[in-house]
Design a protein around this motif. Structure first.
Motif, PDB file in Angstrom:
ATOM      1  N   PRO A  90       0.837  -1.203   0.000  1.00  0.00           N
ATOM      2  CA  PRO A  90       0.000   0.000   0.000  1.00  0.00           C
ATOM      3  C   PRO A  90       0.876   1.260   0.000  1.00  0.00           C
ATOM      4  N   GLN A  91       0.744   2.064  -1.037  1.00  0.00           N
ATOM      5  CA  GLN A  91       1.496   3.305  -1.158  1.00  0.00           C
ATOM      6  C   GLN A  91       0.741   4.262  -2.057  1.00  0.00           C
ATOM      7  N   GLN A  92       1.054   5.520  -1.916  1.00  0.00           N
ATOM      8  CA  GLN A  92       0.368   6.544  -2.698  1.00  0.00           C
ATOM      9  C   GLN A  92       1.409   7.500  -3.253  1.00  0.00           C
ATOM     10  N   LEU A  93       1.268   7.818  -4.547  1.00  0.00           N
ATOM     11  CA  LEU A  93       2.171   8.756  -5.206  1.00  0.00           C
ATOM     12  C   LEU A  93       1.381   9.975  -5.647  1.00  0.00           C
ATOM     13  N   SER A  94       2.001  11.137  -5.512  1.00  0.00           N
ATOM     14  CA  SER A  94       1.373  12.379  -5.964  1.00  0.00           C
ATOM     15  C   SER A  94       2.318  13.059  -6.935  1.00  0.00           C
ATOM     16  N   VAL A  95       1.744  13.552  -8.035  1.00  0.00           N
ATOM     17  CA  VAL A  95       2.525  14.299  -9.016  1.00  0.00           C
ATOM     18  C   VAL A  95       1.940  15.705  -9.067  1.00  0.00           C
ATOM     19  N   ASN A  96       2.804  16.727  -9.034  1.00  0.00           N
ATOM     20  CA  ASN A  96       2.295  18.096  -9.027  1.00  0.00           C
ATOM     21  C   ASN A  96       2.047  18.597 -10.442  1.00  0.00           C
ATOM     22  N   GLY A  97       1.534  19.821 -10.563  1.00  0.00           N
ATOM     23  CA  GLY A  97       1.197  20.393 -11.861  1.00  0.00           C
ATOM     24  C   GLY A  97       2.392  20.659 -12.751  1.00  0.00           C
ATOM     25  N   ASN A  98       3.605  20.561 -12.203  1.00  0.00           N
ATOM     26  CA  ASN A  98       4.821  20.718 -13.007  1.00  0.00           C
ATOM     27  C   ASN A  98       5.352  19.385 -13.508  1.00  0.00           C
ATOM     28  N   GLY A  99       4.676  18.297 -13.150  1.00  0.00           N
ATOM     29  CA  GLY A  99       5.082  16.974 -13.620  1.00  0.00           C
ATOM     30  C   GLY A  99       6.136  16.314 -12.764  1.00  0.00           C
ATOM     31  N   PHE A 100       6.331  16.780 -11.528  1.00  0.00           N
ATOM     32  CA  PHE A 100       7.312  16.170 -10.638  1.00  0.00           C
ATOM     33  C   PHE A 100       6.611  15.391  -9.540  1.00  0.00           C
ATOM     34  N   LEU A 106       9.076   4.263  -6.284  1.00  0.00           N
ATOM     35  CA  LEU A 106       7.949   3.331  -6.240  1.00  0.00           C
ATOM     36  C   LEU A 106       8.536   1.936  -6.123  1.00  0.00           C
ATOM     37  N   SER A 107       7.957   1.106  -5.275  1.00  0.00           N
ATOM     38  CA  SER A 107       8.463  -0.260  -5.124  1.00  0.00           C
ATOM     39  C   SER A 107       7.335  -1.273  -5.319  1.00  0.00           C
ATOM     40  N   TRP A 108       7.709  -2.460  -5.781  1.00  0.00           N
ATOM     41  CA  TRP A 108       6.753  -3.549  -5.973  1.00  0.00           C
ATOM     42  C   TRP A 108       7.505  -4.871  -5.980  1.00  0.00           C
ATOM     43  N   GLN A 109       6.759  -5.960  -5.997  1.00  0.00           N
ATOM     44  CA  GLN A 109       7.329  -7.305  -6.005  1.00  0.00           C
ATOM     45  C   GLN A 109       6.869  -8.074  -7.230  1.00  0.00           C
ATOM     46  N   GLU A 110       7.777  -8.843  -7.776  1.00  0.00           N
ATOM     47  CA  GLU A 110       7.472  -9.808  -8.839  1.00  0.00           C
ATOM     48  C   GLU A 110       7.987 -11.144  -8.366  1.00  0.00           C
ATOM     49  N   GLN A 111       7.111 -12.075  -8.161  1.00  0.00           N
ATOM     50  CA  GLN A 111       7.432 -13.370  -7.559  1.00  0.00           C
ATOM     51  C   GLN A 111       8.186 -13.101  -6.258  1.00  0.00           C
ATOM     52  N   GLN A 112       9.427 -13.489  -6.146  1.00  0.00           N
ATOM     53  CA  GLN A 112      10.187 -13.280  -4.912  1.00  0.00           C
ATOM     54  C   GLN A 112      11.176 -12.121  -5.023  1.00  0.00           C
ATOM     55  N   ARG A 113      11.117 -11.369  -6.117  1.00  0.00           N
ATOM     56  CA  ARG A 113      12.091 -10.300  -6.358  1.00  0.00           C
ATOM     57  C   ARG A 113      11.457  -8.928  -6.116  1.00  0.00           C
ATOM     58  N   SER A 114      12.184  -8.063  -5.410  1.00  0.00           N
ATOM     59  CA  SER A 114      11.713  -6.698  -5.158  1.00  0.00           C
ATOM     60  C   SER A 114      12.284  -5.754  -6.203  1.00  0.00           C
ATOM     61  N   TRP A 115      11.459  -4.807  -6.627  1.00  0.00           N
ATOM     62  CA  TRP A 115      11.864  -3.799  -7.605  1.00  0.00           C
ATOM     63  C   TRP A 115      11.637  -2.419  -7.013  1.00  0.00           C
ATOM     64  N   GLN A 116      12.476  -1.474  -7.401  1.00  0.00           N
ATOM     65  CA  GLN A 116      12.294  -0.094  -6.978  1.00  0.00           C
ATOM     66  C   GLN A 116      12.626   0.805  -8.160  1.00  0.00           C
ATOM     67  N   LEU A 117      11.739   1.754  -8.423  1.00  0.00           N
ATOM     68  CA  LEU A 117      11.891   2.668  -9.541  1.00  0.00           C
ATOM     69  C   LEU A 117      12.054   4.087  -9.002  1.00  0.00           C
ATOM     70  N   THR A 118      13.122   4.776  -9.401  1.00  0.00           N
ATOM     71  CA  THR A 118      13.317   6.175  -9.041  1.00  0.00           C
ATOM     72  C   THR A 118      12.444   7.013  -9.958  1.00  0.00           C
ATOM     73  N   LEU A 119      11.635   7.885  -9.371  1.00  0.00           N
ATOM     74  CA  LEU A 119      10.623   8.596 -10.150  1.00  0.00           C
ATOM     75  C   LEU A 119      11.131   9.875 -10.811  1.00  0.00           C
ATOM     76  N   ASN A 120      11.773  10.736 -10.068  1.00  0.00           N
ATOM     77  CA  ASN A 120      12.237  11.999 -10.634  1.00  0.00           C
ATOM     78  C   ASN A 120      13.691  11.870 -11.065  1.00  0.00           C
ATOM     79  N   PRO A 121      14.063  12.519 -12.173  1.00  0.00           N
ATOM     80  CA  PRO A 121      15.460  12.454 -12.608  1.00  0.00           C
ATOM     81  C   PRO A 121      16.362  13.190 -11.619  1.00  0.00           C
ATOM     82  N   GLU A 122      17.605  12.801 -11.609  1.00  0.00           N
ATOM     83  CA  GLU A 122      18.580  13.489 -10.760  1.00  0.00           C
ATOM     84  C   GLU A 122      18.755  14.918 -11.262  1.00  0.00           C
ATOM     85  N   PRO A 123      18.902  15.884 -10.348  1.00  0.00           N
ATOM     86  CA  PRO A 123      19.106  17.263 -10.804  1.00  0.00           C
ATOM     87  C   PRO A 123      20.471  17.422 -11.472  1.00  0.00           C
TER      88      PRO A 123
END
Length: 139
Positions: A90-100, A106-123
């Motif tokens: 259970p998680q909630q993501l919010s994106v503002n009007g500037n697209g950030f 964001l994290s999730w599981q596929e079978q026994q493997r955990s995944w994590q996705l970085t949402l915003n690009p590095e400055p």
């Protein structure tokens, strides 16, 4: 009279059965991997669509994740997507009007493997640009 003997037919069947037993599990595994990839790509499309709609409409949007579902809400617009292979905590993501994104990942599981996705690009670091400027073209 021409034809195949019973022994020749049995040898061909035995060879085909052996080949099928070797190729079958690999084909099934490849199919499963393609299904995971398909759902991952769908998730990325949902994230990009949410970000672009928030930017176009200049209003925030929210994605809610719970088990195998993702819900999108922006103003009066609501959508829900179901997944069969991606499991979300259970998680909630919010994106503002500037697209950030307000959250960093964001994290999730596929079978026994955990995944994590970085949402915003590095400055972009200003010092890095000054230290290593883009080379000029020779005329």
């Amino acid at each position: 009279m021409r034809g195949f003997t019973l022994i020749e037919l049995l040898v061909v069947l035995a060879i085909s059965g052996l080949l099928m037993s070797l190729v079958g599990p690999v084909a099934i595994e490849q199919y499963e991997r393609s299904q995971f990839l398909k759902e991952r790509e769908q998730l990325l499309r949902i994230l990009e669509h949410s970000r672009s709609q928030a930017f176009i409409n200049r209003s925030s949007a929210t994605l809610s994740f719970k088990q195998y579902s993702v819900s999108y809400q922006q103003g009066n617009t609501e959508n829900t997507w179901q997944f069969s292979r991606l499991l979300f905590s259970p998680q909630q993501l919010s994106v503002n009007g500037n697209g950030f994104w307000q959250q960093t990942s964001l994290s999730w599981q596929e079978q026994q493997r955990s995944w994590q996705l970085t949402l915003n690009p590095e400055p972009v670091q200003y010092q890095l640009l000054v230290r290593d400027p883009v080379p000029q073209r020779a005329n």
